[in-house]
Design a protein around this motif. Structure first.
Motif, PDB file in Angstrom:
ATOM      1  N   GLU A 573      51.841  -2.056 -18.503  1.00  0.00           N
ATOM      2  CA  GLU A 573      51.661  -0.601 -18.639  1.00  0.00           C
ATOM      3  C   GLU A 573      52.997   0.123 -18.461  1.00  0.00           C
ATOM      4  O   GLU A 573      53.102   1.109 -17.740  1.00  0.00           O
ATOM      5  N   THR A 575      54.765   2.013 -20.312  1.00  0.00           N
ATOM      6  CA  THR A 575      54.995   3.348 -20.877  1.00  0.00           C
ATOM      7  C   THR A 575      53.946   4.347 -20.432  1.00  0.00           C
ATOM      8  O   THR A 575      53.878   5.456 -20.955  1.00  0.00           O
ATOM      9  N   SER A 576      53.136   3.983 -19.449  1.00  0.00           N
ATOM     10  CA  SER A 576      52.021   4.853 -19.083  1.00  0.00           C
ATOM     11  C   SER A 576      52.468   6.138 -18.394  1.00  0.00           C
ATOM     12  O   SER A 576      51.723   7.110 -18.352  1.00  0.00           O
ATOM     13  N   THR A 580      54.405  11.471 -24.606  1.00  0.00           N
ATOM     14  CA  THR A 580      54.111  10.847 -25.904  1.00  0.00           C
ATOM     15  C   THR A 580      55.357  10.660 -26.739  1.00  0.00           C
ATOM     16  O   THR A 580      55.562   9.610 -27.367  1.00  0.00           O
ATOM     17  N   GLU A 583      57.399   7.975 -25.333  1.00  0.00           N
ATOM     18  CA  GLU A 583      56.724   6.704 -25.548  1.00  0.00           C
ATOM     19  C   GLU A 583      57.026   6.149 -26.932  1.00  0.00           C
ATOM     20  O   GLU A 583      57.250   4.943 -27.102  1.00  0.00           O
ATOM     21  N   LEU A 584      57.068   7.030 -27.928  1.00  0.00           N
ATOM     22  CA  LEU A 584      57.402   6.570 -29.274  1.00  0.00           C
ATOM     23  C   LEU A 584      58.809   5.994 -29.324  1.00  0.00           C
ATOM     24  O   LEU A 584      59.057   4.953 -29.945  1.00  0.00           O
ATOM     25  N   GLN A 587      58.793   2.647 -27.596  1.00  0.00           N
ATOM     26  CA  GLN A 587      58.189   1.590 -28.408  1.00  0.00           C
ATOM     27  C   GLN A 587      59.204   0.993 -29.360  1.00  0.00           C
ATOM     28  O   GLN A 587      59.251  -0.224 -29.571  1.00  0.00           O
ATOM     29  N   ALA A 603      48.158  -3.659 -21.550  1.00  0.00           N
ATOM     30  CA  ALA A 603      48.030  -2.292 -22.035  1.00  0.00           C
ATOM     31  C   ALA A 603      46.597  -1.815 -21.895  1.00  0.00           C
ATOM     32  O   ALA A 603      45.640  -2.574 -22.091  1.00  0.00           O
ATOM     33  N   ARG A 605      46.196   1.621 -23.178  1.00  0.00           N
ATOM     34  CA  ARG A 605      46.221   2.427 -24.396  1.00  0.00           C
ATOM     35  C   ARG A 605      46.435   1.480 -25.580  1.00  0.00           C
ATOM     36  O   ARG A 605      47.541   0.995 -25.808  1.00  0.00           O
ATOM     37  N   SER A 607      46.674   1.913 -28.604  1.00  0.00           N
ATOM     38  CA  SER A 607      47.567   2.338 -29.683  1.00  0.00           C
ATOM     39  C   SER A 607      48.955   1.750 -29.536  1.00  0.00           C
ATOM     40  O   SER A 607      49.709   1.668 -30.504  1.00  0.00           O
ATOM     41  N   THR A 608      49.307   1.316 -28.325  1.00  0.00           N
ATOM     42  CA  THR A 608      50.661   0.802 -28.090  1.00  0.00           C
ATOM     43  C   THR A 608      50.809  -0.667 -28.464  1.00  0.00           C
ATOM     44  O   THR A 608      51.924  -1.185 -28.461  1.00  0.00           O
TER      45      THR A 608
END
Length: 653
Positions: A573, A575-576, A580, A583-584, A587, A603, A605, A607-608
């Protein structure tokens, strides 16, 4: 999950705590269980504590020799003063006796003692005896001071070794020990208890040795002067021992309780201070204060009882000693009147009586210090005796160590079983293969065993059955240092120490060049915010990183992992705690970081982890599904249900 308490300085191990065992003996939000509730006996603990001075045998022997000579000199001092007293007394009697008076017509108490009728006090001879006494006492004092000086070094080096042993022991303990132990309780053992041991040894060792030798030397002198008076004086010893033993037996338990209660209080304070913000947010200040008051009152009660009971020793010994003094004075006066002993001998004997009872009183007065110090030693020994990690840091133990070939990063689980509690199975007969360069995502509900899986890869815990292979080599045959040198880890809970941003990035690779540090910072977008700080990369991070945002702290931990260039990467986790947009960016940075290395990504989320090469879906310690994002959605199973739950609004039934 919980992070370790940040420590100042760079010498503390960079261990970031991972998810505590579900349902295990972990701590609650405001308290925790104690480790090692049962106390040892006083005798074995005291002998073990003294035994830790074994490396200082030579200097300890020198201390004993110095104390022996000092005590011998001190013990002959009263006898020499007795001779001076006899000279004065004989001169006084002689000056009042007519010349030529026969010896048998002198008072019975001075017959045969060399009284010369008509001759007064020979002050020259008296002065010589007094100078001799002065020289003897001066020499005894110098030797006593020198013994204390040498003993101080012996004690401090012993305590320094004990601190070192505790520090090394902490790094050999399994993660489960820290999951069971409140941090404040552990810190209390490492700091308060060891400091108390140091103080106890420093204040009691020299006095105990000197007191015991003084008792022996003085007893010999008293028997030499008058066996009858010596018998009268010795009669008080068994009475003193019985009284002291009875008091010490009652106070020892109170001292053990005192230091255990101190550990509980420290654990509560550390926990409450670490979670100060949450305590305020949830309005639990009154409860925290009430719990503190309960621990504080309990510490007051046991401390008062311990000090009060042990404090009875001194007045009891003084009372017995004074009774003994009175008896000796009366019997001595009768012996003088009968001519059995001289006035100087009785004077010396009275001094010896004081010297005889004083060491016993001194030992009794140190009873509280001794019991407190041994109680602390018991707690430290409990820590030193705790079970260590099996095969901890034993190169090649149980098998063949890795060769010098570069690590490819292939990780294989072969029929692995593991549980924190033997009565509650968690992972059973699990097998999986992560190929070199693959990104393996692990998803599932809380408590499914996701973090446990990476705990096993890192050997924070050892498997109960089966094996884990790294490039075909069983990880149980590698030292933990060798294994973890190949792994980079970024957790949800960040850990930063008080130092510069540059030092925090280079923590895992202290020999990195300035350019390598800057490259890692740029790749992980740390460079974007560092230039807005007052001193750039030389900005000092406060304890807990309070002068940085949660996202900035996370970026620093990612840069730290990037710089180490590991063959195996674990992201839990990671990037929790960032926004947002960041986070991009992360990534993209982590995509570059994962290139050519095997990655395990935990993870919530989903989406990650869409681009992961392999997604493992875990439930109750088992892998219930595995595949790519697309294939798992097509299968419309557990993963698809999790995915839809995150992107579909809940509707009323």
């Amino acid at each position: 999950m919980s992070a370790p308490t940040p420590q100042k300085g760079r010498g503390f191990a960079a261990t970031e705590r991972i998810e505590a065992p579900a349902g295990g003996p972990g701590r609650g939000p405001m308290g925790g269980g104690m480790v090692g509730q049962k106390a040892m006996d006083f005798g074995p603990s005291a002998r073990r504590l003294v035994g830790r001075m074994r490396p200082e045998r030579a200097l300890a022997s020198l201390v004993v020799a110095l104390v022996v000579v000092s005590v011998l000199l001190m013990s002959i001092g009263p006898r020499l003063l007795g001779h001076a007293t006899d000279l004065v007394f004989r001169g006084f009697i002689g000056s009042r006796t007519p010349v030529g008076t026969p010896d048998d017509q002198l008072p019975e108490a001075v017959q045969g003692q060399g009284v010369v009728p008509g001759q007064g006090v020979d002050f020259g001879a008296v002065g010589e005896w007094l100078l001799l006494v002065l020289a003897v006492y001066a020499a005894a004092s110098v030797l006593s001071w020198l013994a204390g000086f040498v003993l101080n070094g012996v004690v401090q080096r012993t305590v320094r070794r004990m601190r070192g042993d505790v520090e090394e022991k902490i790094h050999r303990l399994p993660l489960g020990y820290f999951d069971r132990s409140p941090r404040g309780e552990l810190l209390s053992r490492v700091t308060n208890d060891i400091d108390n041991i140091s103080q106890t040894l420093q204040q009691t060792m020299s006095q105990l040795l000197q007191s015991l030798l003084t008792v022996l030397a003085v007893l010999a002198m008293m028997i030499w002067i008058s066996p009858l008076l010596a018998l009268v004086a010795v009669l008080s010893v068994p009475v003193s021992l019985v009284a002291t033993r009875a008091i010490m037996r009652r106070s020892q338990g109170q001292f053990v309780a005192q230091w255990r209660t101190t550990g509980r209080l420290n654990a509560h304070i550390e926990e409450a201070f670490s979670g100060h913000a949450l305590v305020k947010v949830y309005g639990r200040t009154d409860e925290v204060e009430r719990t503190f008051a309960e621990h504080n009152d309990a510490l007051y009660d046991v401390s008062f009882k311990a000090q009060f009971i042990s404090g009875l020793v001194m007045p009891t010994m003084m009372f017995i000693g004074n009774l003994n003094y009175v008896v000796v004075a009366v019997v001595g006066a009768l012996r003088i009147s009968s001519g059995a002993v001289t006035l100087g001998e009785v004077q010396a004997f009275v001094q010896y009586t004081r010297q005889f009872t004083q060491p016993l009183t001194t030992v009794a007065s140190m009873a509280n210090l001794l019991q407190s110090g041994v109680a602390s030693a018991e707690r430290v020994f409990e820590l030193l005796d705790a079970d260590e990690e099996p095969l901890a840091d034993a190169p090649g133990a149980g098998g063949t160590a890795r060769s010098g070939a570069p690590t490819r990063g292939e990780v294989a689980f072969e029929q692995v079983s593991f549980s924190y509690d033997p009565t509650r199975p968690l992972i059973e007969d699990l097998s999986l293969l992560a190929r070199p360069g693959q990104t393996v995502a692990i998803v599932g509900p809380t408590g499914a065993g996701k973090t446990t899986l990476v705990n096993l890869v890192m050997r924070f815990y050892d498997v109960d059955a089966g094996r884990i292979l790294l490039d075909g080599v069983d990880t149980s045959t590698l030292t933990r240092q060798e294994l973890r040198a190949e792994v980079g880890m970024v957790l949800q809970d960040t850990w930063l120490f008080e130092g510069t941003i540059r030092d925090n990035i280079a923590y895992g690779r202290p020999d990195a060049t300035e350019e390598q540090v800057l490259e890692a910072a740029r790749a992980t977008y740390v460079d974007r915010f560092v230039h807005s700080l007052p001193d750039g990369y030389d900005t000092v991070v406060d304890e807990d990183g309070a002068n940085l945002s949660a996202g900035e702290r996370q970026l620093l931990t990612i840069a730290r992992a990037f710089l180490t260039d590991p063959a195996l990467l674990i992201l839990d986790e990671a990037t929790s705690s960032v926004d947002t947009r960041t986070e991009l960016l992360l990534q993209h940075a982590m995509a570059a970081l994962r290139t050519d290395r095997t990655s395990f990504v935990i993870a919530h989320r989903l989406s990650t982890i869409r681009d992961a090469d392999l997604i493992l879906v875990m439930e109750d310690g088992a892998i219930v599904e595995q595949g790519t994002h697309a294939s798992l959605l097509t299968a419309d199973g557990a993963y698809a249900a999790l995915y839809r739950s995150q992107f579909t609004a809940a509707t009323d039934a």
